[in-house]
Each structure stands twice: as C-alpha cells, then as structure tokens.
Scaffold this motif. Structure first.
Motif, PDB file in Angstrom:
ATOM      1  N   TYR A 160       0.977  -1.177  -0.365  1.00 59.32           N
ATOM      2  CA  TYR A 160       0.336   0.372   0.105  1.00 59.32           C
ATOM      3  C   TYR A 160       0.750   1.341  -0.312  1.00 59.32           C
ATOM      4  CZ  TYR A 160      -2.574   3.774   2.012  1.00 59.32           C
ATOM      5  OH  TYR A 160      -3.368   5.381   2.388  1.00 59.32           O
ATOM      6  N   ILE A 201      -6.075   1.838  -3.732  1.00 59.28           N
ATOM      7  CA  ILE A 201      -7.096   2.064  -3.035  1.00 59.28           C
ATOM      8  C   ILE A 201      -7.543   0.383  -2.980  1.00 59.28           C
ATOM      9  CG2 ILE A 201      -9.207   2.166  -4.248  1.00 59.28           C
ATOM     10  CD1 ILE A 201      -8.204   5.548  -4.541  1.00 59.28           C
ATOM     11  N   LEU A 253      -6.587  -1.317  -0.194  1.00 57.83           N
ATOM     12  CA  LEU A 253      -7.173  -0.543   0.912  1.00 57.83           C
ATOM     13  C   LEU A 253      -8.715  -0.989   1.129  1.00 57.83           C
ATOM     14  CD1 LEU A 253      -6.738   3.461   0.783  1.00 57.83           C
ATOM     15  CD2 LEU A 253      -6.020   1.422   3.163  1.00 57.83           C
ATOM     16  N   ASP A 254      -9.059  -1.002  -0.287  1.00 53.68           N
ATOM     17  CA  ASP A 254     -10.770  -1.628  -0.458  1.00 53.68           C
ATOM     18  C   ASP A 254     -10.709  -3.264  -0.055  1.00 53.68           C
ATOM     19  OD1 ASP A 254     -12.070   0.210  -0.561  1.00 53.68           O
ATOM     20  OD2 ASP A 254     -11.875   0.591  -3.389  1.00 53.68           O
ATOM     21  N   PHE A 273      -8.364  -3.512   3.887  1.00 58.34           N
ATOM     22  CA  PHE A 273      -7.936  -3.406   4.894  1.00 58.34           C
ATOM     23  C   PHE A 273      -9.291  -2.608   5.341  1.00 58.34           C
ATOM     24  CE2 PHE A 273      -3.588  -2.365   3.841  1.00 58.34           C
ATOM     25  CZ  PHE A 273      -3.283  -2.729   5.023  1.00 58.34           C
ATOM     26  N   PHE A 274     -10.078  -1.641   4.852  1.00 59.72           N
ATOM     27  CA  PHE A 274     -11.701  -1.581   4.706  1.00 59.72           C
ATOM     28  C   PHE A 274     -13.254  -2.577   4.996  1.00 59.72           C
ATOM     29  CE2 PHE A 274     -10.992   2.598   1.662  1.00 59.72           C
ATOM     30  CZ  PHE A 274      -9.970   3.346   3.061  1.00 59.72           C
ATOM     31  N   MET A 307      -5.289  -1.793  10.133  1.00 58.75           N
ATOM     32  CA  MET A 307      -4.018  -0.950  10.133  1.00 58.75           C
ATOM     33  C   MET A 307      -3.129  -0.551  11.052  1.00 58.75           C
ATOM     34  SD  MET A 307      -4.162   1.350   7.816  1.00 58.75           S
ATOM     35  CE  MET A 307      -4.187   1.092   5.615  1.00 58.75           C
ATOM     36  N   LEU A 327      -6.226   4.327   9.426  1.00 58.56           N
ATOM     37  CA  LEU A 327      -7.363   3.476   9.083  1.00 58.56           C
ATOM     38  C   LEU A 327      -7.994   5.177   7.902  1.00 58.56           C
ATOM     39  CD1 LEU A 327      -8.471   1.498   8.176  1.00 58.56           C
ATOM     40  CD2 LEU A 327     -10.648   1.420  10.109  1.00 58.56           C
ATOM     41  N   ALA A 329      -6.333   6.830   5.402  1.00 57.84           N
ATOM     42  CA  ALA A 329      -6.461   6.110   4.257  1.00 57.84           C
ATOM     43  C   ALA A 329      -7.978   6.120   3.707  1.00 57.84           C
ATOM     44  CB  ALA A 329      -6.197   4.666   5.034  1.00 57.84           C
ATOM     45  N   ARG A 330      -8.923   6.365   4.752  1.00 56.93           N
ATOM     46  CA  ARG A 330     -10.310   6.237   3.647  1.00 56.93           C
ATOM     47  C   ARG A 330     -10.191   7.726   3.026  1.00 56.93           C
ATOM     48  NH1 ARG A 330     -13.404   2.428   5.585  1.00 56.93           N
ATOM     49  NH2 ARG A 330     -13.960   0.700   7.730  1.00 56.93           N
ATOM     50  N   ALA A 370      -8.762   7.456   0.182  1.00 62.26           N
ATOM     51  CA  ALA A 370     -10.093   6.692  -1.179  1.00 62.26           C
ATOM     52  C   ALA A 370     -10.564   7.588  -1.667  1.00 62.26           C
ATOM     53  CB  ALA A 370      -9.340   5.566  -0.656  1.00 62.26           C
TER      54      ALA A 370
END
Length: 333
Positions: A79, A95, A98-99, A102-103, A109, A115, A118-119, A122
């Motif tokens: 990442y 992204i 992340l999707d 992590f999300f 994270m 986190l 990161a949101r 994205a």
C-alpha cells in the motif's frame, strides 16, 4: 504479464514469507529487512504491467502469507509503495489494497488514525482514477454563466487545470502550460479552474497570466460541485487529461508530461518520413566499408538508445520511420 519474468521473485518471496512466519514472535524488525528489499525488487519488476495485473499480484502475495503479522506487513508495504509511487495509475492499486484488505477489516491498519487517513485518501481519489469517467462539475465561468463540465461527452480532448492565484507552483505551471498550448496546435480544450473565492484576483490572473485564447475560465467559490473530493484537489496545481468520450487518461500531470501525452496522441498526423535530410544522415552513417546486418541492427539500437530510452517516443517514431524508408530504398544494393 509473463510469469517467467517474475517467477523467481515469487518463489523467493514465498520462501521468505515462511521463514518470517516461523520467527513471527520475534520483536526484531530487522527480520523483515531482506524480505522488504526483495519485495521492492518484485514491485519494480511489475511496474510496467499495468494496474490490473499489479492488483492481482498484490492480492496473491498478501493472501499467501499465513501469519497475520506477516500478512499485515506485506499489505502495508505494498500500500505504501503504490501510495507514494510517481507512476501514473498507481493510485488505483493503492485504493484496491485498501478496499480489498483494510476496509474489509481482514487486515488491520496500525491504528485508527491511519485507517481514517486511508479512507480520506481513497475518498478523494477513487472518482478520478485513470479509466474512470470524469466526474461532472456544475460551475460558473468568468462572465457569470453556468456551465456543466463533463455532464456529456465533449467530443474533443480536454485539459482540466486546477490552480490558485496565490500558489507559486501554479504560476510556474501556468507559464509552461501557456507555452505548450500556444506553441502547438493541439485539438484540445482547456478548462482553467480557479479554486479560490476572490473574483478580482481571479480576473487579474485570467487576463494577465492565462493567455491561451481557447481557455474556458471557471470557478466554484461555494464548492457546491464538490470538485475537491471528486478530483482530489487537496493542493494545487492539479491537472487532468480527458478523452472526447469523457474518460480520464491522465492525472497528476505537469505540463511536460501533458506535452508527451499530447504528442503521442496527435503526432501521427504530423510525421512525414523519408526526407532528403534523413537520407543524407543515414548515408553518412553507412559510408565507407560494406554494410552488414550487424551495422543495420546497430543503427536501430542507436536510434532507440537516443530517443526511446529517454522517453522521446515522437522522435523515436520519426527516426524509425525515416530509417525504414531509407532501408526500403536500398534493397538489393
């Protein structure tokens, strides 16, 4: 991507993952050092493979790690690599990680602040990725007329340039952009988007610095269009290239990169091959002893080294075309 190119890297990484899992209880961060070096080599090897292949490779590496700490380490490293990469299009891979990992909370994270950051990243980038349709923007031009950019296909290539009047980098970029578009007859439209809310400053800037005759000057002082989130405008300058059908093909551009893309897109109509000057050049290169196949191949290699290796694809096509014309005329001699 050919698996043979990276197969050795994968085998080495998998064996190193196993070793890391065995020693996962150790607190010594140095145990990851050799692995990180090899991982960096691997992502460099697939750099030109494209985002779709890179996403698949990242998912494979992350999912293969059986130990949760090793898996987290790999996911974070990948990442961070694509987050900070200067290669256009890498944002899509960041992204995706992340999707996918992590999300979904499959991987954690380091903390909640990371986190949240990161949101935000994205959210402010996913709508303007390469290959996505340019988000529509309801804005106002400098005369007060309402415009809706990218609500429908424009039918021409366009440059969307976000800038601020107080931005020193914008002043430099504006000069370069003016020169690029004024000195070349590209069939493109320029939308110069002022991100501030000082009309007088904007009007002075637009008339004094943005001297591209075809530029359409727009703004959205109330930020009703949500341009900051749609196009990730957290700082200026920010530049995009959009195809006639409304698809984003360039993002995070500067004028030099924009010029290279426009030359590739539009130079085919301008290039003419087989000039007397080119033939004289190749005659001089082959004068003297009889010409061999190695000589012919050597000139081709020299052309590539002097142009393509330096990113000048237009000159590469020009010289290569001239060279093929020259060789065609020498057949049988």
């Amino acid at each position: 991507m050919e698996k043979s190119v990276t197969g050795n890297f994968v085998l080495i990484l998998l064996s190193m993952m196993f070793a890391l899992s065995v020693s996962a209880q150790q607190s010594d961060s140095l145990r990851f050092s050799a692995f990180d070096d090899k991982l960096q080599e691997y992502v460099a090897a697939i750099e030109t493979a494209g985002p779709d292949v890179q996403k698949e490779e990242c998912d494979f590496l992350i999912s293969t790690a059986s130990d949760s700490l090793v898996r987290q380490h790999i996911a974070l490293k990948l990442y961070e690599h694509y987050l900070t990469s200067k290669v256009m299009g890498s944002e899509a891979v960041a992204i995706h990680i992340l999707d996918r990992w992590f999300f979904t909370r499959e991987i954690s994270m380091p903390d909640e602040i990371a986190l949240v950051n990161a949101r935000v990243y994205a959210d402010f980038n996913r709508q303007s990725l390469i290959g996505e349709k340019a988000p529509a923007l309801d804005v106002e031009d400098i005369s007060g007329q309402q415009l809706s950019l990218y609500a429908t296909p424009a039918g021409r290539y366009s440059v969307l340039y976000f800038y601020d009047t107080d931005c020193s980098k914008c002043r430099v970029e504006t000069v370069l952009l003016n020169a690029l578009l004024s000195e070349n007859d590209y069939p493109v439209d320029l939308y110069a988007f002022y991100v501030g809310n000082d009309y007088d400053a904007w009007a002075r800037y637009a008339s004094g610095r943005m001297d591209v005759s075809s530029a359409v000057h727009v703004w959205d002082p109330q930020v009703d269009s949500d341009f900051q989130r749609k196009y990730g405008v957290l700082q200026t300058p920010r530049m995009f290239l959009v195809r006639p059908d409304g698809t984003i093909v360039g993002r995070g551009l500067d004028s030099q990169a924009l010029g290279q893309m426009l030359n590739i897109l539009f130079s085919e109509k301008k290039l003419e091959y087989g000039s007397d000057e080119a033939f004289a050049l190749f005659d001089s290169m082959f004068s003297g002893s009889p010409v061999t196949r190695d000589d012919v191949a050597g000139v081709a290699d020299d052309i590539a080294a002097a142009t393509l290796a330096k990113g000048d694809t237009v000159m590469f096509r020009q010289l290569t075309g001239d060279y093929l014309y020259y060789l065609a005329g020498k057949t049988g001699q």
